[in-house]
Design an enzyme around this catalytic site. Structure first.
Site, PDB file in Angstrom:
ATOM      1  CB  THR A  46      -7.573   4.161  -1.971  1.00 49.84           C
ATOM      2  OG1 THR A  46      -6.302   4.514  -1.435  1.00 49.84           O
ATOM      3  CG2 THR A  46      -7.493   2.761  -2.545  1.00 49.84           C
ATOM      4  CB  THR A  47      -6.526   9.614  -1.568  1.00 46.72           C
ATOM      5  OG1 THR A  47      -5.631   8.917  -0.694  1.00 46.72           O
ATOM      6  CG2 THR A  47      -6.791  10.983  -0.982  1.00 46.72           C
ATOM      7  CE1 TYR A 109     -16.136  -8.168   3.087  1.00 45.50           C
ATOM      8  CE2 TYR A 109     -16.344  -9.753   1.296  1.00 45.50           C
ATOM      9  CZ  TYR A 109     -16.792  -9.243   2.503  1.00 45.50           C
ATOM     10  OH  TYR A 109     -17.878  -9.799   3.114  1.00 45.50           O
ATOM     11  CE1 TYR A 135      -1.157   1.781  -0.759  1.00 38.13           C
ATOM     12  CE2 TYR A 135      -3.028   2.214  -2.188  1.00 38.13           C
ATOM     13  CZ  TYR A 135      -2.355   2.430  -1.012  1.00 38.13           C
ATOM     14  OH  TYR A 135      -2.866   3.317  -0.071  1.00 38.13           O
ATOM     15  NE  ARG A 140      -7.519   3.731   2.530  1.00 40.62           N
ATOM     16  CZ  ARG A 140      -8.649   4.400   2.692  1.00 40.62           C
ATOM     17  NH1 ARG A 140      -9.800   3.784   2.499  1.00 40.62           N
ATOM     18  NH2 ARG A 140      -8.638   5.665   3.048  1.00 40.62           N
ATOM     19  CE  LYS A 164       0.327   4.943  -1.501  1.00 42.03           C
ATOM     20  NZ  LYS A 164      -0.978   5.542  -1.882  1.00 42.03           N
ATOM     21  CB  ILE A 206       2.292   7.413  -3.616  1.00 43.90           C
ATOM     22  CG1 ILE A 206       3.149   7.066  -4.837  1.00 43.90           C
ATOM     23  CG2 ILE A 206       0.886   7.839  -4.059  1.00 43.90           C
ATOM     24  CD1 ILE A 206       2.623   5.920  -5.667  1.00 43.90           C
TER      25      ILE A 206
END
Length: 293
Positions: A46-47, A109, A135, A140, A164, A206
Site C-alpha cells: 500500500t505504501t 471498505y 495483512y 486503512r 503482517k 515489513i
C-alpha cells in the site's frame, strides 16, 4: 519461510514532477535498501500508492524492481484488494516466478465479517501458487482481522505462512504469538512497535521507515531477534522521532520527504495525497542531517 525473518521494506513508487514513475529513483531506493542491510523487498504494497497506479504502471514497477534487484534479495509482491474474484484471477494469470510470497491486505471498505475475511483468504490461499502473507491494517481497511481469524487461517492453510500485523495493538499481537503454529510468522506492520513485537516473539517487520534508514532500522531488528535489548532500544529511541514524523501527514508523503532530503528521490505524491508541508519537510530534513553526522 526463513527469508521473511528480519526487516522487509514496503517500497514507495517515486514520481517525477509530471507524476510519471521515476524508474531511476526506484532503482536508487532498491540499491540504498540493499546496501543498508534490509533482508527483503516488498513490491506494490500500500505504501507504493497502488490505488493510483494503472495496470501498465504496476508492471513497470515490478520490472524495475526485479531488474534492479537482480536476484540479490528475496522479493514479495503485494496482491490484494476488496474484490476476491479479481485477486484470484490475478493469482492464476500473473507470472510470480520472481517472488517468494505475496502480501495480501484484508479487504477494505466492504467491512466484511470475520467469516468473510476467512473466506476471502481461503480463496486466495487456494489460488496462490506461492506462500501468502495476510495483512491486517484496520486504520486503512476499517475492519480488524481478529486473532481468532488469523489463527484459524494459519492452522487451516499451509501456504498462509505469516501475518503482517498493523493494528498498532501489542496485546492483539501477543494473542497471535501465544497460540500460533510454530512455523507461522508474525511480522510487525507498525514501525513504532516493531521492536516490542520482535521481543515478544515476532519474526520481524515489513517497514516503511526501514527504507529511509535501512542501516539503523534493520540492525535494530536484528539486535531484537538476538535479544540484545539495550542495544536495540538505543536505536529505537534514535529513530522514534522520525517514525512519528513520516506518518504525521500521511504515508507515503513522509517517507518520500525522507528520500528527498537524502537526495535519492523527489517527494511527489499523486492526488488525493499531497506532499508534506514546509514545516514538516524542514523537521525531516533536520533529522536526516543530524543522523548523517
Amino acid at each position: 519461510m526463513q527469508a521473511l525473518i528480519g526487516t522487509g521494506v514496503a517500497l514507495v513508487t517515486p514520481f517525477k514532477e509530471d507524476f510519471s514513475i521515476d524508474t531511476e529513483a526506484l532503482c536508487r531506493i532498491v540499491e540504498y535498501s540493499i546496501a543498508g542491510g534490509i533482508e527483503y523487498l516488498v513490491v506494490l504494497g500500500t505504501t507504493a500508492e497502488n490505488a493510483t497506479l494503472s495496470e501498465a504502471e504496476k508492471e513497470v514497477v515490478i520490472k524495475t524492481v526485479v531488474d534492479c534487484n537482480n536476484g540479490r534479495l528475496p522479493l514479495v509482491l503485494g496482491v490484494g484488494g476488496n474484490d476476491t474474484r479479481k485477486i484470484v484471477e490475478e493469482l492464476r494469470t500473473r507470472d510470480l516466478s520472481a517472488f517468494i510470497a505475496i502480501l495480501s491486505v484484508s479487504p477494505f471498505y466492504n467491512k466484511p465479517t470475520q467469516e468473510g475475511i476467512y473466506q476471502h483468504f481461503k480463496a486466495i490461499s487456494e489460488a496462490s501458487p506461492i506462500p501468502v502473507i495476510i495483512y491486517n491494517v484496520p486504520g486503512r481497511t476499517s475492519s480488524n482481522m481478529l486473532p481468532k481469524a488469523v489463527l484459524r487461517l494459519a492452522n487451516d492453510f499451509k501456504n498462509i505462512v505469516a501475518v503482517k500485523e498493523a493494528a498498532g495493538d501489542i496485546v492483539q499481537a501477543m494473542q497471535i504469538l501465544k497460540d500460533k503454529p510454530s512455523d507461522f510468522l508474525v511480522l510487525s506492520g507498525d514501525d513504532m512497535i516493531a521492536l516490542p513485537m520482535v521481543l515478544a516473539g515476532g519474526s520481524g517487520v515489513i517497514s516503511v521507515i526501514g527504507q529511509g534508514f535501512p542501516k539503523e532500522f534493520s540492525e535494530m531488528i536484528r539486535l531484537g531477534l538476538d535479544r540484545k535489548v539495550e542495544e536495540a532500544y538505543k536505536l529505537q529511541y534514535l529513530l522514534s522521532d522520525s517514525i512519528d514524523m513520516i506518518f504525521e501527514q500521511g504515508n507515503p508523503a513522509g517517507i518520500k520527504q525522507v528520500f528527498d532530503s537524502l537526495g535519492i528521490a523527489e517527494s511527489f505524491v499523486r492526488l488525493p495525497l499531497v506532499q508534506v508541508d514546509e514545516s514538516l519537510a524542514q523537521r525531516i530534513d533536520d533529522f536526516v542531517k543530524k543522523l548523517s553526522n
